[in-house]
Design a protein around this motif. Structure first.
Motif, mmCIF file in Angstrom:
data_model
loop_
_atom_site.group_PDB
_atom_site.id
_atom_site.type_symbol
_atom_site.label_atom_id
_atom_site.label_comp_id
_atom_site.label_asym_id
_atom_site.label_seq_id
_atom_site.Cartn_x
_atom_site.Cartn_y
_atom_site.Cartn_z
ATOM 1 N N ASP A 61 0.829 -1.201 0.000
ATOM 2 C CA ASP A 61 0.000 0.000 0.000
ATOM 3 C C ASP A 61 0.866 1.255 0.000
ATOM 4 O O ASP A 61 0.458 2.311 -0.487
ATOM 5 C CB ASP A 61 -0.909 0.010 1.232
ATOM 6 C CG ASP A 61 -1.895 -1.150 1.239
ATOM 7 O OD1 ASP A 61 -2.424 -1.478 0.156
ATOM 8 O OD2 ASP A 61 -2.126 -1.739 2.309
ATOM 9 N N HIS A 62 2.068 1.103 0.564
ATOM 10 C CA HIS A 62 2.983 2.249 0.660
ATOM 11 C C HIS A 62 4.393 1.703 0.854
ATOM 12 O O HIS A 62 4.593 0.644 1.409
ATOM 13 C CB HIS A 62 2.607 3.139 1.856
ATOM 14 C CG HIS A 62 3.526 4.316 2.029
ATOM 15 N ND1 HIS A 62 3.393 5.468 1.284
ATOM 16 C CD2 HIS A 62 4.596 4.509 2.844
ATOM 17 C CE1 HIS A 62 4.339 6.325 1.647
ATOM 18 N NE2 HIS A 62 5.085 5.759 2.592
ATOM 19 N N GLY A 63 5.368 2.470 0.370
ATOM 20 C CA GLY A 63 6.755 2.093 0.565
ATOM 21 C C GLY A 63 7.373 1.478 -0.682
ATOM 22 O O GLY A 63 6.750 1.405 -1.742
ATOM 23 N N SER A 64 8.624 1.026 -0.548
ATOM 24 C CA SER A 64 9.347 0.475 -1.688
ATOM 25 C C SER A 64 10.040 -0.831 -1.304
ATOM 26 O O SER A 64 10.385 -1.059 -0.152
ATOM 27 C CB SER A 64 10.395 1.476 -2.200
ATOM 28 O OG SER A 64 11.380 1.723 -1.198
ATOM 29 N N ILE A 65 10.198 -1.695 -2.317
ATOM 30 C CA ILE A 65 10.962 -2.940 -2.173
ATOM 31 C C ILE A 65 11.932 -2.991 -3.343
ATOM 32 O O ILE A 65 11.527 -3.182 -4.494
ATOM 33 C CB ILE A 65 10.052 -4.181 -2.194
ATOM 34 C CG1 ILE A 65 8.991 -4.089 -1.109
ATOM 35 C CG2 ILE A 65 10.892 -5.446 -2.019
ATOM 36 C CD1 ILE A 65 7.976 -5.227 -1.146
ATOM 37 N N ARG A 66 13.207 -2.801 -3.055
ATOM 38 C CA ARG A 66 14.217 -2.762 -4.101
ATOM 39 C C ARG A 66 15.009 -4.067 -4.102
ATOM 40 O O ARG A 66 15.584 -4.464 -3.090
ATOM 41 C CB ARG A 66 15.157 -1.578 -3.919
ATOM 42 C CG ARG A 66 14.436 -0.227 -3.899
ATOM 43 C CD ARG A 66 15.412 0.937 -3.929
ATOM 44 N NE ARG A 66 16.029 1.083 -5.234
ATOM 45 C CZ ARG A 66 15.475 1.748 -6.254
ATOM 46 N NH1 ARG A 66 14.299 2.335 -6.098
ATOM 47 N NH2 ARG A 66 16.089 1.843 -7.405
ATOM 48 N N PHE A 67 15.019 -4.735 -5.258
ATOM 49 C CA PHE A 67 15.782 -5.959 -5.445
ATOM 50 C C PHE A 67 16.768 -5.737 -6.591
ATOM 51 O O PHE A 67 16.374 -5.375 -7.692
ATOM 52 C CB PHE A 67 14.846 -7.130 -5.766
ATOM 53 C CG PHE A 67 15.562 -8.419 -6.067
ATOM 54 C CD1 PHE A 67 16.284 -9.073 -5.076
ATOM 55 C CD2 PHE A 67 15.510 -8.982 -7.329
ATOM 56 C CE1 PHE A 67 16.951 -10.263 -5.353
ATOM 57 C CE2 PHE A 67 16.161 -10.168 -7.613
ATOM 58 C CZ PHE A 67 16.883 -10.814 -6.624
ATOM 59 N N LYS A 68 18.040 -5.880 -6.295
ATOM 60 C CA LYS A 68 19.096 -5.602 -7.276
ATOM 61 C C LYS A 68 18.956 -4.180 -7.831
ATOM 62 O O LYS A 68 19.179 -3.924 -9.021
ATOM 63 C CB LYS A 68 19.078 -6.607 -8.420
ATOM 64 C CG LYS A 68 19.478 -8.016 -8.028
ATOM 65 C CD LYS A 68 19.523 -8.925 -9.248
ATOM 66 C CE LYS A 68 20.052 -10.293 -8.912
ATOM 67 N NZ LYS A 68 20.109 -11.193 -10.084
ATOM 68 N N GLY A 69 18.550 -3.251 -6.965
ATOM 69 C CA GLY A 69 18.468 -1.850 -7.341
ATOM 70 C C GLY A 69 17.167 -1.430 -7.989
ATOM 71 O O GLY A 69 16.930 -0.234 -8.188
ATOM 72 N N LYS A 70 16.287 -2.388 -8.329
ATOM 73 C CA LYS A 70 15.019 -2.051 -8.974
ATOM 74 C C LYS A 70 13.874 -2.149 -7.968
ATOM 75 O O LYS A 70 13.793 -3.105 -7.195
ATOM 76 C CB LYS A 70 14.743 -3.000 -10.148
ATOM 77 C CG LYS A 70 15.705 -2.838 -11.309
ATOM 78 C CD LYS A 70 15.304 -3.758 -12.458
ATOM 79 C CE LYS A 70 16.230 -3.581 -13.660
ATOM 80 N NZ LYS A 70 15.840 -4.484 -14.778
ATOM 81 N N ASP A 71 12.976 -1.170 -8.001
ATOM 82 C CA ASP A 71 11.813 -1.165 -7.117
ATOM 83 C C ASP A 71 10.754 -2.089 -7.706
ATOM 84 O O ASP A 71 10.108 -1.758 -8.708
ATOM 85 C CB ASP A 71 11.265 0.255 -6.976
ATOM 86 C CG ASP A 71 10.173 0.360 -5.912
ATOM 87 O OD1 ASP A 71 9.663 -0.695 -5.478
ATOM 88 O OD2 ASP A 71 9.839 1.492 -5.526
#
Length: 261
Positions: A61-71
């Protein structure tokens, strides 16, 4: 050293709710390459939901999840599938296709997400089964396997695409002590020999301390403590202390009274 490795995954201020139930309430978490992070917390506290958010099955719903630099919260369907090819998943109950034999279960992600030939797929399946010590069972159906064997086949399938990260949902659940240690040893070998990072959700404290290079405690939708296994053993956080004490005394955790130190 872990502190010198690159950050592979970052969750920043993640919020998520089911209807009126808040599951994640400003969660922050990070994982470095070749790290084994064990996530603990009371039942129903959102640990499995955390794994589904990392796979993009659920949307924050809010925020970010970055994996290998990609959101990953901003990826389209094609980009999300591409990202998933770098993340393996080992489910609590194995999630093998009952109508397929072991070979075809492991081959499934290769057929769906790669352009490998049938000969190449056969070679990869044989290699992954040998990795988990089950090279002679590829023609068997899941119904013919023990619980420990199913978990190892699930791990072989998760490794099929050579992922950078593997997610484990209660990998020792329902296993006898011998098979539990065997699964632990495979998780450690993935890190030390194959350079794979892992996030492991578990309630099994002996297993947690055997495999972890770092630990995180999830409570009330937030990570209330994160650190090394040694840090957790000596934690001054009342919630962490009561949680670990409950497992040492009773084998399960009750909801502790305090969340903060």
């Amino acid at each position: 050293m872990i502190t010198q490795q690159e950050t592979l995954l970052e969750m920043h201020n993640v919020k998520f709710r089911y209807a009126d139930h808040v599951v994640m309430n400003g969660l922050n978490l990070s994982l470095k390459s070749q790290e084994t992070l064990v996530v603990m917390g009371p039942s129903g506290g959102g640990k499995s939901t955390l794994l589904r958010l990392l796979l993009g099955i659920l949307k924050v719903d809010h925020g970010s999840i970055r994996f290998k630099g990609k959101d990953i919260t901003k990826l389209n369907r094609h980009e999300l599938n591409e990202m998933r090819s770098s993340i393996g998943m080992v489910y609590q109950y194995s999630a093998l296709m009952s109508s397929m034999n072991v070979h075809d279960n492991i081959a499934l992600p290769l057929r769906e997400l790669s352009k490998k030939t049938a000969k190449e797929i056969d070679k990869i399946v044989d290699a992954k089964l040998e990795l988990v010590g089950l090279k002679d069972i590829k023609e068997q159906l899941p119904s013919e396997l023990s619980g420990g064997m199913k978990k190892r086949v699930g791990l072989a399938r998760a490794m099929a695409l050579e992922p950078t990260l593997i997610l484990f949902d209660e990998p020792s659940s329902g296993l006898d002590p011998i098979n539990s240690v065997l699964i632990d040893d495979l998780i450690v070998a993935l890190r030390e020999e194959h350079k794979v990072a892992s996030i492991v959700v578990t309630h099994t404290m002996p297993s947690a301390f055997r495999i972890a290079t770092s630990m995180a405690m999830l409570h009330d939708g937030k990570i209330v403590e994160e650190g090394s296994p040694a840090d957790f053993r000596q934690s001054k956080n009342r919630f962490v202390h009561e949680f670990l004490s409950a497992y040492l005394t009773h084998g399960h955790a009750k909801e502790p009274k305090h969340a903060n130190s």
